[in-house]
Design a protein around this motif. Structure first.
Motif, PDB file in Angstrom:
ATOM      1  N   LYS A  57       0.824  -1.215   0.000  1.00 51.39           N
ATOM      2  CA  LYS A  57       0.000   0.000   0.000  1.00 51.39           C
ATOM      3  C   LYS A  57       0.857   1.263   0.000  1.00 51.39           C
ATOM      4  O   LYS A  57       0.342   2.356  -0.166  1.00 51.39           O
ATOM      5  CB  LYS A  57      -0.930  -0.002   1.212  1.00 51.39           C
ATOM      6  CG  LYS A  57      -2.096  -0.976   1.083  1.00 51.39           C
ATOM      7  CD  LYS A  57      -3.205  -0.359   0.251  1.00 51.39           C
ATOM      8  CE  LYS A  57      -4.483  -1.170   0.313  1.00 51.39           C
ATOM      9  NZ  LYS A  57      -5.601  -0.471  -0.327  1.00 51.39           N
ATOM     10  N   CYS A  88      -5.844   2.337  -3.714  1.00 49.11           N
ATOM     11  CA  CYS A  88      -5.785   3.436  -2.758  1.00 49.11           C
ATOM     12  C   CYS A  88      -4.797   3.055  -1.655  1.00 49.11           C
ATOM     13  O   CYS A  88      -4.675   1.877  -1.310  1.00 49.11           O
ATOM     14  CB  CYS A  88      -7.202   3.569  -2.219  1.00 49.11           C
ATOM     15  SG  CYS A  88      -7.407   4.462  -0.711  1.00 49.11           S
ATOM     16  N   ALA A  90      -5.056   3.738   1.476  1.00 49.34           N
ATOM     17  CA  ALA A  90      -5.715   3.458   2.759  1.00 49.34           C
ATOM     18  C   ALA A  90      -5.977   1.951   2.878  1.00 49.34           C
ATOM     19  O   ALA A  90      -5.852   1.207   1.901  1.00 49.34           O
ATOM     20  CB  ALA A  90      -7.008   4.249   2.869  1.00 49.34           C
ATOM     21  N   MET A  91      -6.379   1.537   4.076  1.00 51.71           N
ATOM     22  CA  MET A  91      -6.584   0.094   4.299  1.00 51.71           C
ATOM     23  C   MET A  91      -7.903  -0.156   5.023  1.00 51.71           C
ATOM     24  O   MET A  91      -7.918  -0.704   6.132  1.00 51.71           O
ATOM     25  CB  MET A  91      -5.418  -0.485   5.094  1.00 51.71           C
ATOM     26  CG  MET A  91      -4.144  -0.539   4.277  1.00 51.71           C
ATOM     27  SD  MET A  91      -2.995  -1.758   4.908  1.00 51.71           S
ATOM     28  CE  MET A  91      -2.538  -0.986   6.432  1.00 51.71           C
ATOM     29  N   CYS A  92      -8.997   0.262   4.370  1.00 49.50           N
ATOM     30  CA  CYS A  92     -10.301  -0.036   4.971  1.00 49.50           C
ATOM     31  C   CYS A  92     -10.471  -1.554   4.988  1.00 49.50           C
ATOM     32  O   CYS A  92     -10.256  -2.217   3.966  1.00 49.50           O
ATOM     33  CB  CYS A  92     -11.414   0.622   4.168  1.00 49.50           C
ATOM     34  SG  CYS A  92     -11.271   2.414   4.137  1.00 49.50           S
ATOM     35  N   TYR A  94     -13.044  -3.445   5.099  1.00 49.55           N
ATOM     36  CA  TYR A  94     -14.093  -4.000   4.236  1.00 49.55           C
ATOM     37  C   TYR A  94     -13.881  -3.662   2.760  1.00 49.55           C
ATOM     38  O   TYR A  94     -14.720  -3.981   1.931  1.00 49.55           O
ATOM     39  CB  TYR A  94     -15.473  -3.440   4.660  1.00 49.55           C
ATOM     40  CG  TYR A  94     -15.468  -1.941   4.719  1.00 49.55           C
ATOM     41  CD1 TYR A  94     -15.382  -1.182   3.564  1.00 49.55           C
ATOM     42  CD2 TYR A  94     -15.464  -1.282   5.936  1.00 49.55           C
ATOM     43  CE1 TYR A  94     -15.308   0.182   3.603  1.00 49.55           C
ATOM     44  CE2 TYR A  94     -15.396   0.096   5.993  1.00 49.55           C
ATOM     45  CZ  TYR A  94     -15.322   0.820   4.812  1.00 49.55           C
ATOM     46  OH  TYR A  94     -15.233   2.175   4.853  1.00 49.55           O
ATOM     47  N   CYS A  95     -12.783  -2.983   2.411  1.00 50.28           N
ATOM     48  CA  CYS A  95     -12.652  -2.388   1.069  1.00 50.28           C
ATOM     49  C   CYS A  95     -13.061  -3.370  -0.033  1.00 50.28           C
ATOM     50  O   CYS A  95     -12.537  -4.480  -0.137  1.00 50.28           O
ATOM     51  CB  CYS A  95     -11.228  -1.914   0.823  1.00 50.28           C
ATOM     52  SG  CYS A  95     -11.037  -1.135  -0.798  1.00 50.28           S
ATOM     53  N   TYR A  96     -13.984  -2.929  -0.864  1.00 47.11           N
ATOM     54  CA  TYR A  96     -14.507  -3.745  -1.960  1.00 47.11           C
ATOM     55  C   TYR A  96     -13.428  -4.030  -3.002  1.00 47.11           C
ATOM     56  O   TYR A  96     -13.512  -4.988  -3.754  1.00 47.11           O
ATOM     57  CB  TYR A  96     -15.716  -3.043  -2.601  1.00 47.11           C
ATOM     58  CG  TYR A  96     -15.382  -1.641  -3.066  1.00 47.11           C
ATOM     59  CD1 TYR A  96     -15.238  -0.601  -2.146  1.00 47.11           C
ATOM     60  CD2 TYR A  96     -15.152  -1.354  -4.401  1.00 47.11           C
ATOM     61  CE1 TYR A  96     -14.888   0.682  -2.545  1.00 47.11           C
ATOM     62  CE2 TYR A  96     -14.802  -0.078  -4.815  1.00 47.11           C
ATOM     63  CZ  TYR A  96     -14.675   0.935  -3.881  1.00 47.11           C
ATOM     64  OH  TYR A  96     -14.304   2.193  -4.279  1.00 47.11           O
ATOM     65  N   LEU A  97     -12.397  -3.179  -3.047  1.00 43.21           N
ATOM     66  CA  LEU A  97     -11.350  -3.396  -4.053  1.00 43.21           C
ATOM     67  C   LEU A  97     -10.511  -4.636  -3.747  1.00 43.21           C
ATOM     68  O   LEU A  97      -9.880  -5.192  -4.638  1.00 43.21           O
ATOM     69  CB  LEU A  97     -10.435  -2.170  -4.139  1.00 43.21           C
ATOM     70  CG  LEU A  97     -11.098  -0.883  -4.635  1.00 43.21           C
ATOM     71  CD1 LEU A  97     -10.123   0.269  -4.582  1.00 43.21           C
ATOM     72  CD2 LEU A  97     -11.634  -1.061  -6.054  1.00 43.21           C
ATOM     73  N   ASP A 140     -10.039   6.596  -4.700  1.00 42.69           N
ATOM     74  CA  ASP A 140     -10.516   7.821  -4.062  1.00 42.69           C
ATOM     75  C   ASP A 140      -9.812   8.991  -4.739  1.00 42.69           C
ATOM     76  O   ASP A 140      -8.617   9.215  -4.540  1.00 42.69           O
ATOM     77  CB  ASP A 140     -10.225   7.804  -2.553  1.00 42.69           C
ATOM     78  CG  ASP A 140     -11.045   8.846  -1.837  1.00 42.69           C
ATOM     79  OD1 ASP A 140     -10.925  10.037  -2.211  1.00 42.69           O
ATOM     80  OD2 ASP A 140     -11.826   8.496  -0.934  1.00 42.69           O
ATOM     81  N   LYS A 171     -13.533   9.480   1.103  1.00 41.61           N
ATOM     82  CA  LYS A 171     -13.332   9.338   2.547  1.00 41.61           C
ATOM     83  C   LYS A 171     -12.146  10.194   2.995  1.00 41.61           C
ATOM     84  O   LYS A 171     -11.620   9.998   4.082  1.00 41.61           O
ATOM     85  CB  LYS A 171     -13.079   7.870   2.914  1.00 41.61           C
ATOM     86  CG  LYS A 171     -14.308   6.982   2.768  1.00 41.61           C
ATOM     87  CD  LYS A 171     -14.031   5.582   3.236  1.00 41.61           C
ATOM     88  CE  LYS A 171     -15.213   4.663   2.940  1.00 41.61           C
ATOM     89  NZ  LYS A 171     -16.411   5.012   3.694  1.00 41.61           N
ATOM     90  N   PHE A 172     -11.708  11.077   2.122  1.00 40.19           N
ATOM     91  CA  PHE A 172     -10.601  11.971   2.469  1.00 40.19           C
ATOM     92  C   PHE A 172     -11.107  13.410   2.563  1.00 40.19           C
ATOM     93  O   PHE A 172     -12.257  13.684   2.248  1.00 40.19           O
ATOM     94  CB  PHE A 172      -9.472  11.826   1.442  1.00 40.19           C
ATOM     95  CG  PHE A 172      -8.766  10.504   1.568  1.00 40.19           C
ATOM     96  CD1 PHE A 172      -7.658  10.380   2.386  1.00 40.19           C
ATOM     97  CD2 PHE A 172      -9.243   9.384   0.910  1.00 40.19           C
ATOM     98  CE1 PHE A 172      -7.028   9.145   2.533  1.00 40.19           C
ATOM     99  CE2 PHE A 172      -8.619   8.152   1.053  1.00 40.19           C
ATOM    100  CZ  PHE A 172      -7.507   8.037   1.867  1.00 40.19           C
ATOM    101  N   THR A 206      -7.767   6.654   6.412  1.00 43.89           N
ATOM    102  CA  THR A 206      -8.629   7.673   5.798  1.00 43.89           C
ATOM    103  C   THR A 206      -8.699   8.885   6.725  1.00 43.89           C
ATOM    104  O   THR A 206      -8.116   8.884   7.807  1.00 43.89           O
ATOM    105  CB  THR A 206     -10.048   7.117   5.577  1.00 43.89           C
ATOM    106  OG1 THR A 206     -10.603   6.784   6.859  1.00 43.89           O
ATOM    107  CG2 THR A 206     -10.027   5.870   4.698  1.00 43.89           C
TER     108      THR A 206
HETATM  109  S1  SF4 Z   1     -12.806   1.804   0.823  1.00 48.85           S
HETATM  110 FE1  SF4 Z   1     -12.142   3.597  -0.379  1.00 48.85          FE
HETATM  111  S2  SF4 Z   1     -10.806   4.759   1.008  1.00 48.85           S
HETATM  112 FE2  SF4 Z   1     -11.016   2.708   1.873  1.00 48.85          FE
HETATM  113  S3  SF4 Z   1      -9.244   1.549   1.104  1.00 48.85           S
HETATM  114 FE3  SF4 Z   1     -10.955   1.154  -0.305  1.00 48.85          FE
HETATM  115  S4  SF4 Z   1     -10.751   2.723  -1.912  1.00 48.85           S
HETATM  116 FE4  SF4 Z   1      -9.475   3.385  -0.184  1.00 48.85          FE
END
Ligand code: SF4
Length: 334
Positions: A57, A88, A90-92, A94-97, A140, A171-172, A206
């Protein structure tokens, strides 16, 4: 501000002005630059074990977007245009990516923005109706803009269009460079929020909630159409209290003039099998938001809230939004 630890640059990306600028900038700062044949296939990075997600990341990948097309959509927009970045730093949790890119969900910037923009120009030239285009579905853009200026660039271009309007969620909070732009209300920004405990535990890297609310106020004062995404809604013990407190804050801290024009989106969390697997490897002690008592499989590799859990929650949000923000529009719930 994201400072990459290393760059991986697809050969040829440096021939685009943005690619050249970024390579020069980071070489000048002593950041190692690795040259690769294809931004989609970097064998060296594929060999890194899953637990190195935090290290990945911190990388910046530069490439040229090859597949450029508007994809029909019926939620936040009429079309989605995969735009100038994916992934991105960041390290959410649940991130769908993570479902799509897994550990390769690092920030990838596409430097051929003029070529990407041609899809917008073509649609503008051939439509006689108003169309909203989502440009932030894969990343993002507010964060990306701090490196590339590509969001400012896009807002400037949307401002000259008659039919197409851009939209993105963030989210920024680094919106200062956007405030003085002559945007002509052709770009709609949706500020994505969650209760403080969710932001702190699950939205790692974020902006804090305070700063996002401040960003919403600043964007509104600068004349942008502003929306709020309650996204993703995470239903854990105490959710009604936590989201009630979040709505209290929105009610108390957003200006009256914004509350009159606000639009909301509610997106219930789906959670990937990939996320379960990855976080167990990266951070085994993390409390993941997957709850088998509340969720069930949905589609390939995902869990979603059971109807008997989601139904009352949806009713709660519809009721509370109507009561607190009677003039706001609820664009969609999904
Ligand atoms: S949910 Fe959005 S802000 Fe969070 S890691 Fe994924 S792309 Fe980045």
């Amino acid at each position: 501000m994201f400072e990459p630890q290393a760059l991986y640059v697809e050969r040829g990306a440096e021939r685009y002005p943005l690619g050249e600028t970024l390579v020069r900038r980071y070489l000048g700062r002593g950041v190692p630059v690795h040259w690769v044949d294809d931004h989609n296939r970097i064998p060296e990075l594929r060999a890194w074990p899953d637990r190195t997600l935090p290290q990945k990341k911190r990388l910046l990948i530069l490439g040229v977007r090859k597949t450029i097309r508007l994809v029909p959509n019926r939620l936040s927009a009429d079309y989605i245009l995969p735009f100038t970045s994916s992934g991105c730093p960041a390290m959410c949790v649940y991130c769908y990516l993570l479902c799509t890119f897994f550990t390769n969900s690092y920030l990838r910037v596409f430097v051929n923005r003029d070529e990407i923009w041609r899809a917008v120009d073509r649609k503008e030239a051939h439509t006689d109706r108003d169309i909203v285009v989502e440009i932030g579905s894969n990343s993002d853009l507010v964060l990306e803009d701090t490196l590339t200026g590509s969001l400012q660039w896009a807002i400037d271009r949307f401002s000259g269009l008659r039919r197409l309007q851009g939209t993105l969620a963030t989210k920024f909070a680094a919106v200062e460079p956007l405030l003085a732009l002559d945007h002509r209300r052709r770009t709609r920004l949706r500020v994505s929020v969650n209760p403080e405990p969710i932001v702190r535990r699950l939205e790692v890297g974020t902006a804090p909630l305070d700063r996002r609310l401040e960003a919403a106020r600043m964007l509104h004062q600068a004349g942008y159409p502003v929306g709020v995404n309650l996204a993703p809604v995470v239903l854990e013990d105490g959710w009604e209290r936590d989201y009630g407190q979040l709505l209290d804050r929105l009610e108390a801290e957003l200006p009256e003039s914004l509350k009159r024009t606000l639009f909301f989106e509610i997106i219930f969390m789906t959670y990937g099998v990939a996320n379960c697997r990855l976080w167990a490897e990266v951070s085994p002690r993390i409390r993941q938001p997957y709850d088998p008592a509340r969720m069930r499989p949905k589609g390939r590799g995902k869990y979603a809230y059971r109807p008997e859990v989601r139904g009352p929650a949806e009713a709660f949000f519809r009721r509370e939004l109507k009561r607190r923000f009677p003039q706001a529009i609820l664009t969609y719930v999904c």
